[in-house]
Each structure stands twice: as structure tokens, then as C-alpha cells.
Design a protein around this motif. Sequence first.
Motif, mmCIF file in Angstrom:
data_model
loop_
_atom_site.group_PDB
_atom_site.id
_atom_site.type_symbol
_atom_site.label_atom_id
_atom_site.label_comp_id
_atom_site.label_asym_id
_atom_site.label_seq_id
_atom_site.Cartn_x
_atom_site.Cartn_y
_atom_site.Cartn_z
ATOM 1 N N GLY A 1 0.822 -1.210 0.000
ATOM 2 C CA GLY A 1 0.000 0.000 0.000
ATOM 3 C C GLY A 1 0.856 1.260 0.000
ATOM 4 N N THR A 2 1.969 1.227 0.724
ATOM 5 C CA THR A 2 2.884 2.370 0.768
ATOM 6 C C THR A 2 3.494 2.639 -0.603
ATOM 7 O OG1 THR A 2 3.436 1.921 3.083
ATOM 8 C CG2 THR A 2 4.961 3.315 1.860
ATOM 9 N N VAL A 3 3.933 1.574 -1.276
ATOM 10 C CA VAL A 3 4.497 1.724 -2.620
ATOM 11 C C VAL A 3 3.447 2.273 -3.577
ATOM 12 C CG1 VAL A 3 5.436 0.467 -4.602
ATOM 13 C CG2 VAL A 3 6.263 -0.039 -2.303
ATOM 14 N N SER A 4 2.220 1.805 -3.439
ATOM 15 C CA SER A 4 1.131 2.301 -4.282
ATOM 16 C C SER A 4 0.911 3.798 -4.067
ATOM 17 C CB SER A 4 -0.151 1.525 -3.970
ATOM 18 O OG SER A 4 -1.188 1.907 -4.842
ATOM 19 N N LEU A 5 0.905 4.230 -2.811
ATOM 20 C CA LEU A 5 0.730 5.647 -2.507
ATOM 21 C C LEU A 5 1.936 6.460 -2.972
ATOM 22 C CD1 LEU A 5 -0.945 7.889 -1.289
ATOM 23 C CD2 LEU A 5 -0.032 7.310 0.966
ATOM 24 N N LEU A 6 3.136 5.893 -2.879
ATOM 25 C CA LEU A 6 4.334 6.565 -3.384
ATOM 26 C C LEU A 6 4.185 6.872 -4.875
ATOM 27 C CD1 LEU A 6 7.359 4.680 -1.733
ATOM 28 C CD2 LEU A 6 6.861 7.123 -1.579
ATOM 29 N N GLY A 7 3.703 5.887 -5.625
ATOM 30 C CA GLY A 7 3.503 6.098 -7.055
ATOM 31 C C GLY A 7 2.501 7.201 -7.336
ATOM 32 N N ILE A 8 1.426 7.238 -6.550
ATOM 33 C CA ILE A 8 0.415 8.284 -6.712
ATOM 34 C C ILE A 8 1.020 9.655 -6.431
ATOM 35 C CG2 ILE A 8 -1.742 9.205 -5.778
ATOM 36 C CD1 ILE A 8 -2.594 6.284 -5.267
ATOM 37 N N LEU A 9 1.842 9.752 -5.392
ATOM 38 C CA LEU A 9 2.467 11.035 -5.039
ATOM 39 C C LEU A 9 3.491 11.477 -6.093
ATOM 40 C CD1 LEU A 9 3.014 10.704 -1.174
ATOM 41 C CD2 LEU A 9 1.356 12.128 -2.364
ATOM 42 N N ILE A 10 4.220 10.520 -6.662
ATOM 43 C CA ILE A 10 5.156 10.863 -7.735
ATOM 44 C C ILE A 10 4.397 11.423 -8.932
ATOM 45 C CG2 ILE A 10 6.818 9.935 -9.413
ATOM 46 C CD1 ILE A 10 7.556 7.817 -7.271
ATOM 47 N N LEU A 11 3.298 10.767 -9.304
ATOM 48 C CA LEU A 11 2.487 11.233 -10.430
ATOM 49 C C LEU A 11 1.821 12.570 -10.111
ATOM 50 C CD1 LEU A 11 0.889 7.835 -11.501
ATOM 51 C CD2 LEU A 11 2.575 9.161 -12.783
ATOM 52 N N ALA A 12 1.404 12.762 -8.859
ATOM 53 C CA ALA A 12 0.796 14.029 -8.458
ATOM 54 C C ALA A 12 1.805 15.167 -8.547
ATOM 55 C CB ALA A 12 0.243 13.925 -7.039
ATOM 56 N N LEU A 13 3.052 14.884 -8.146
ATOM 57 C CA LEU A 13 4.112 15.888 -8.250
ATOM 58 C C LEU A 13 4.388 16.222 -9.714
ATOM 59 C CD1 LEU A 13 6.278 17.617 -6.874
ATOM 60 C CD2 LEU A 13 7.790 15.622 -6.914
ATOM 61 N N LEU A 14 4.434 15.204 -10.551
ATOM 62 C CA LEU A 14 4.627 15.417 -11.987
ATOM 63 C C LEU A 14 3.469 16.225 -12.570
ATOM 64 C CD1 LEU A 14 6.306 14.817 -14.514
ATOM 65 C CD2 LEU A 14 5.047 12.667 -14.758
ATOM 66 N N SER A 15 2.254 15.935 -12.092
ATOM 67 C CA SER A 15 1.071 16.673 -12.541
ATOM 68 C C SER A 15 1.173 18.154 -12.181
ATOM 69 C CB SER A 15 -0.185 16.068 -11.912
ATOM 70 O OG SER A 15 -1.333 16.833 -12.224
ATOM 71 N N ASP A 16 1.641 18.443 -10.965
ATOM 72 C CA ASP A 16 1.802 19.842 -10.543
ATOM 73 C C ASP A 16 2.833 20.567 -11.410
ATOM 74 O OD1 ASP A 16 -0.066 19.582 -8.567
ATOM 75 O OD2 ASP A 16 1.373 19.188 -6.972
ATOM 76 N N ILE A 17 3.930 19.863 -11.739
ATOM 77 C CA ILE A 17 4.965 20.466 -12.587
ATOM 78 C C ILE A 17 4.412 20.741 -13.985
ATOM 79 C CG2 ILE A 17 7.202 20.057 -13.693
ATOM 80 C CD1 ILE A 17 7.934 18.372 -11.197
ATOM 81 N N VAL A 18 3.675 19.758 -14.526
ATOM 82 C CA VAL A 18 3.061 19.929 -15.845
ATOM 83 C C VAL A 18 2.049 21.077 -15.823
ATOM 84 C CG1 VAL A 18 1.465 18.840 -17.495
ATOM 85 C CG2 VAL A 18 3.428 17.563 -16.619
ATOM 86 N N SER A 19 1.284 21.184 -14.731
ATOM 87 C CA SER A 19 0.302 22.269 -14.601
ATOM 88 C C SER A 19 0.991 23.629 -14.559
ATOM 89 C CB SER A 19 -0.532 22.076 -13.328
ATOM 90 O OG SER A 19 -1.285 20.896 -13.395
ATOM 91 N N LEU A 20 2.126 23.698 -13.865
ATOM 92 C CA LEU A 20 2.886 24.954 -13.809
ATOM 93 C C LEU A 20 3.380 25.364 -15.196
ATOM 94 C CD1 LEU A 20 5.033 24.656 -10.558
ATOM 95 C CD2 LEU A 20 3.588 26.600 -11.171
ATOM 96 N N ILE A 21 3.918 24.398 -15.949
ATOM 97 C CA ILE A 21 4.377 24.695 -17.309
ATOM 98 C C ILE A 21 3.192 25.082 -18.188
ATOM 99 C CG2 ILE A 21 5.546 23.759 -19.353
ATOM 100 C CD1 ILE A 21 7.040 21.854 -17.459
ATOM 101 N N GLY A 22 2.063 24.423 -17.943
ATOM 102 C CA GLY A 22 0.858 24.681 -18.730
ATOM 103 C C GLY A 22 0.267 26.071 -18.534
ATOM 104 N N LEU A 23 0.721 26.794 -17.523
ATOM 105 C CA LEU A 23 0.260 28.172 -17.335
ATOM 106 C C LEU A 23 0.780 29.090 -18.438
ATOM 107 C CD1 LEU A 23 0.723 28.557 -13.457
ATOM 108 C CD2 LEU A 23 -1.420 28.244 -14.717
ATOM 109 N N TRP A 24 1.837 28.646 -19.143
ATOM 110 C CA TRP A 24 2.361 29.413 -20.276
ATOM 111 C C TRP A 24 1.454 29.158 -21.478
ATOM 112 C CZ3 TRP A 24 6.709 27.974 -24.057
ATOM 113 C CH2 TRP A 24 7.098 29.107 -24.792
#
Length: 239
Positions: A155-178
Amino acid sequence: MNKKSCLNCGHSISGEFCAHCGQKGDTARITLHSLIKNDILGSIWHVETKFFNTLKDVIFRPGKTAMDYISGKRVRYNNFISLLLILFGFNVLSYHYYEKFSPSEVLTDNTLYIKDFFSKYSKIILFVIIPILGMNAFFLFKKVKLNIAEHFIIGTVSLLGILILALLSDIVSLIGLWQPVSKIFNIFDKIIFDLSILFPAVTYWNAFKNSYSKTGLLWRVLILYVLMGLESLIIIVLI
């Protein structure tokens, strides 16, 4: 031939490390060269390599990573709980900057409500998902004969993957503001979000694909999602 003794505990050394205290056998006087090579550059390289290897394995083979860790193959990986807290901190920070640089029309009422909700109950969400996943999986995947703590690791590894993808999503969203790249990065953001929803399924499929038939594994994963949905709804109502 003189026996080599450990400079830390005095016991005889027959290999690379002292069998009594674990210190390396080639410990010598510190020089400027050894300080830079081993203590500074070596430590940074070791920490970064271990950190990124763990992230890579969590994303690309989450179930296998969890099962390797459970079986005792741990020297390759960072501690999962420590990594969980680090990634959670990065997620909070990245969303803060997304909110800071976003135009007011981007931050809708729903977005702000979701952000406030997750900020207020972040610790509950973080530490409730793992036990829920672990307990559900413990009953659904009894054939593999893992104990509840070992299911918590998955379960911890599963949540780790979700958090990695969420962090990537935030970075993509920041770039997408351009504006010139906003449309294509919005598409990427939606794909990443869908992957984060599916990540627990990928984790358990990857972990137990050799223990169950495809049909048996599929219905178990589907029930896992149904249970998670119902239990998450109950928790949201309660808090």
C-alpha cells in the motif's frame, strides 16, 4: 601475514566490512583527496542514486519493488516511509507555487475547495490510505500469504507512485500556465491524473500476476477499488 583489525571495534577483518560492527575495512587517515572523493562526492552520489533508483522502480515496477522489499532485497531502496513524507512535502510545495502563479480565473471555487480540503486533512488522508489498502488486500489476496504489515508495504508503494504522479502533474500544470503550450500540457495533465487513479491497480497486478489467473486477479482488483471508494466516501463524510 598480519591480521587486519577494525579501527572501530578492534575485531579481526576478513572481508570488505567488519563482521562485528559493519564498518568498512579500508578505513584510513582522512586526506583532502579522500574527503572530497569519498565523504563528499561519494555520499552525494550514493544518496542521489538510491533516491532516483527507488523512484524509478516504484513507477515502472511497483508491485515487483514492493515484493522485493518484502523478501529482504532492501539495500537498493530508500526507506519507503521517509520517501513518502519527502514526496508529500514536495507535493505541498509544488501546489503552493501553482496556486501562487495561476491567474485568478484558473483557480475556480471547486479547485480552491479541493485544495483547502486536502490541506486541512492531508495527514489523515496520507496515513489512512495505506491501512485501508493493506487491510482490503490482506483479505482479497490471501493466497500469497503475506501478513498485514507486508500488505502495508505494498500500500505504501502504491501511494508513493500516486504522489510521484501528483508531483509530476503539478509540474506539468505549472508549465501549462504558459499560454503557447497550455493545451498540450493540459492533455498531459489529464493523462497523468488518469494514471494516478489506475496506479493501485497496476501495483497489485504487478505484485501478484504470477499468483493468480488474469480473471482471478481482475475481479480482486475491481473489488479492491469498490471497497476503497466506499471507505473513502465514509471517511470524507465523517471528517
